[in-house]
Design an enzyme around this catalytic site. Structure first.
Site, PDB file in Angstrom:
ATOM      1  N   TYR A  18       0.818  -1.219   0.000  1.00 45.57           N
ATOM      2  CA  TYR A  18       0.000   0.000   0.000  1.00 45.57           C
ATOM      3  C   TYR A  18       0.849   1.264   0.000  1.00 45.57           C
ATOM      4  CZ  TYR A  18      -3.198  -3.652   1.382  1.00 45.57           C
ATOM      5  OH  TYR A  18      -3.907  -4.824   1.428  1.00 45.57           O
ATOM      6  N   TYR A 146     -11.862  -8.651   6.174  1.00 44.24           N
ATOM      7  CA  TYR A 146     -10.709  -8.608   5.269  1.00 44.24           C
ATOM      8  C   TYR A 146     -10.336 -10.036   4.899  1.00 44.24           C
ATOM      9  CZ  TYR A 146      -6.135  -8.070   3.241  1.00 44.24           C
ATOM     10  OH  TYR A 146      -5.067  -8.139   2.370  1.00 44.24           O
ATOM     11  N   ASP A 247     -12.562 -18.005   7.589  1.00 45.10           N
ATOM     12  CA  ASP A 247     -11.220 -17.526   7.261  1.00 45.10           C
ATOM     13  C   ASP A 247     -10.440 -17.364   8.567  1.00 45.10           C
ATOM     14  OD1 ASP A 247      -8.956 -16.097   6.673  1.00 45.10           O
ATOM     15  OD2 ASP A 247      -9.942 -14.626   5.367  1.00 45.10           O
ATOM     16  N   LYS A 276      -0.838 -17.499   7.174  1.00 45.32           N
ATOM     17  CA  LYS A 276      -0.021 -16.675   8.077  1.00 45.32           C
ATOM     18  C   LYS A 276       0.916 -17.448   9.007  1.00 45.32           C
ATOM     19  CE  LYS A 276      -1.915 -12.151   7.633  1.00 45.32           C
ATOM     20  NZ  LYS A 276      -3.250 -11.787   7.205  1.00 45.32           N
TER      21      LYS A 276
HETATM   22  C1  LIG Z   1      -3.780 -11.737   5.815  1.00 44.93           C
HETATM   23  C2  LIG Z   1      -5.144 -12.266   5.617  1.00 44.93           C
HETATM   24  C3  LIG Z   1      -5.544 -12.762   4.360  1.00 44.93           C
HETATM   25  C4  LIG Z   1      -4.640 -12.712   3.146  1.00 44.93           C
HETATM   26  O1  LIG Z   1      -3.499 -13.476   3.288  1.00 44.93           O
HETATM   27  P1  LIG Z   1      -2.209 -13.182   2.352  1.00 44.93           P
HETATM   28  O2  LIG Z   1      -1.243 -14.245   2.726  1.00 44.93           O
HETATM   29  O3  LIG Z   1      -1.754 -11.787   2.707  1.00 44.93           O
HETATM   30  O4  LIG Z   1      -2.664 -13.273   0.946  1.00 44.93           O
HETATM   31  C5  LIG Z   1      -6.816 -13.283   4.258  1.00 44.93           C
HETATM   32  N1  LIG Z   1      -7.657 -13.322   5.308  1.00 44.93           N
HETATM   33  C6  LIG Z   1      -7.292 -12.858   6.530  1.00 44.93           C
HETATM   34  C7  LIG Z   1      -8.257 -12.953   7.666  1.00 44.93           C
HETATM   35  C8  LIG Z   1      -6.035 -12.303   6.724  1.00 44.93           C
HETATM   36  O5  LIG Z   1      -5.696 -11.827   7.927  1.00 44.93           O
END
Ligand SMILES: *Cc1c(COP(=O)(O)O)cnc(C)c1O
Length: 430
Positions: A18, A146, A247, A276
């Site tokens: 960003y 997100y 997610d 992550k």
């Molecule tokens: C960071 C994140 C993503 C995206 O993961 P990247 O490895 O950056 O593509 C998707 N969902 C959540 C909840 C996240 O924290």
């Protein structure tokens, strides 16, 4: 001198997350990292409060993770996954299947969190398409979410959070309910979910799946919500026959106090995204897991082939490090560590509630958030220098100062982080 040359080149040629190349922002060069400390090129050591965006839960430069990577390199760093398999992938998926809820028996190894979300969305759409429900192609989600920066993931992230509004015209249109507001199950009110329920009822014919971050909304606002909301979402997905995608890319692997956040609501998703912390922050790897129902649904018109297959799928190096990271996690007292961090964050951040400019302090597991009344983005240049001068690494965004340190952080180092947050708040209100 060398450092200045480096930073000059960087500011002229390299995009950061960003960031602008016309108005480059202040940046630090990192030379090395160990435990919870980053060593900067100018020799300063700073304590990392961000776990490099939720990922380095065991700290940097861990001897066991290093060794896992080194021995895997000597065997094979990569091999294509089409038509071939290998021990690191098999070991990793076996661990993931054992760690997650019993119905989650299948895994797609993706190359990043965003891609694991793309794969989850494809799974959901293919699930219905294969059964002849070709009109079921929409996702239902909540605001302030997100799910990543790729187009499919952006389309289910908060549409008005600033990050993605530019692309609104090219993104598929999905359905957004208000963000959950209930904090504790004791305060549950049916009105919290009523708009979500109504959207689902009104659009049942088109909705393939619900996608949501369980209990903690990360980059979309660092908001926490109560497990009852998640239980209600699961019940509604069952009642109106849509799939549930959770997610857990940020929350997975212990961050909220349970191995996975969904455990606190005692539910199981149909599809689960993890990423992550999966490799302990060593390299990029994510996974999309799913149940038998999803696999069978996708196969109901024939082959059952899931239409995705990245070049670096199941990268052996990443899988081997992920195996070692998950072993480290399960052998450690992560529950005790996360609990201790949570208690210290509560003790040391809560008093900031009364500071000028502070809207709210909130803590969940090893996540501490101070929400301010005003955004800090316009101050980021002096603010990032100021933060480094306090001997710490914290990266505020919008009106949020937040930390999610490595689980191995000790009391004294965590105290330096919370103290620095206090100094930032004081400095901002001058
Ligand atoms: C960071 C994140 C993503 C995206 O993961 P990247 O490895 O950056 O593509 C998707 N969902 C959540 C909840 C996240 O924290």
């Amino acid at each position: 001198m060398k450092n200045n040359k480096n930073l000059n080149f960087d500011s002229q040629h390299i995009w950061h997350p960003y960031s602008s190349l016309v108005q480059p922002s202040v940046i630090q060069e990192v030379l090395s990292a160990k435990g919870v400390r980053l060593t900067l090129a100018d020799g300063r050591e700073i304590i990392d409060g961000m776990s490099s965006w939720w990922s380095t839960i065991h700290g940097y430069n861990h001897p066991r993770l290093n060794q896992a990577a080194k021995s895997q390199i000597d065997q094979m760093s990569h091999v294509m996954f089409g038509g071939l398999t290998h021990q690191p992938a098999i070991d990793l998926v076996r661990k993931l299947v054992n760690m997650t809820a019993a119905p989650l028996q299948y895994a797609f190894l993706a190359d990043s969190g965003s891609i694991s979300v793309e794969v989850a969305i494809k799974m959901a759409i293919q699930y219905w398409f294969a059964q002849g429900f070709t009109h079921k192609q929409k996702l239902l989600t909540v605001r302030n979410g997100y799910h990543g920066d790729s187009f499919g993931a952006m389309a289910v992230s908060d549409p008005e959070n600033g990050m993605h509004s530019m692309f609104a015209q090219v993104l598929p249109k999905h359905l957004f309910a208000p963000a959950p507001t209930c904090r504790r199950d004791e305060d549950w009110q049916d009105s919290d979910i009523s708009e979500f329920r109504q959207l689902l009822i009104d659009n049942q014919r088109e909705v393939a799946a619900v996608i949501i971050e369980p209990l903690v909304q990360g980059a979309g606002g660092m908001r926490f919500y109560c497990p009852e909301y998640l239980r209600q979402v699961r019940a509604l997905c069952d009642q109106y026959d849509v799939l549930l995608i959770l997610d857990e890319i940020a929350t997975g692997f212990g961050r909220t106090g349970s191995l996975f956040a969904y455990e606190q609501a005692d539910i199981c998703p149909d599809i689960l995204c993890v990423g992550k912390a999966l490799t302990g922050g060593y390299m990029t790897l994510a996974a999309t897991m799913c149940t038998d129902k999803v696999v069978k649904g996708i196969a109901s018109d024939g082959s059952g082939a899931l239409m995705h297959g990245p070049t670096f799928m199941g990268n052996p190096l990443a899988c081997r490090v992920a195996c070692e990271s998950l072993d480290l996690l399960m052998e450690s007292d992560w529950q005790g560590q996360v609990k201790a961090i949570e208690q210290q964050l509560l003790d040391e951040l809560s008093p900031y509630q009364s500071k000028e400019g502070v809207k709210e302090v909130r803590v969940k597991g090893a996540i501490g958030v101070v929400e301010l009344h005003q955004p800090v983005d316009q101050y980021m240049d002096w603010l990032s220098d100021f933060i480094v001068d306090q001997g710490v690494w914290i990266r505020p965004f919008r009106n949020l100062i937040y930390i999610m340190p490595p689980y191995i952080i000790n009391k004294a180092d965590l105290a330096k982080l919370t103290k620095a947050i206090g100094a930032v708040i004081d400095r901002l209100s001058l």
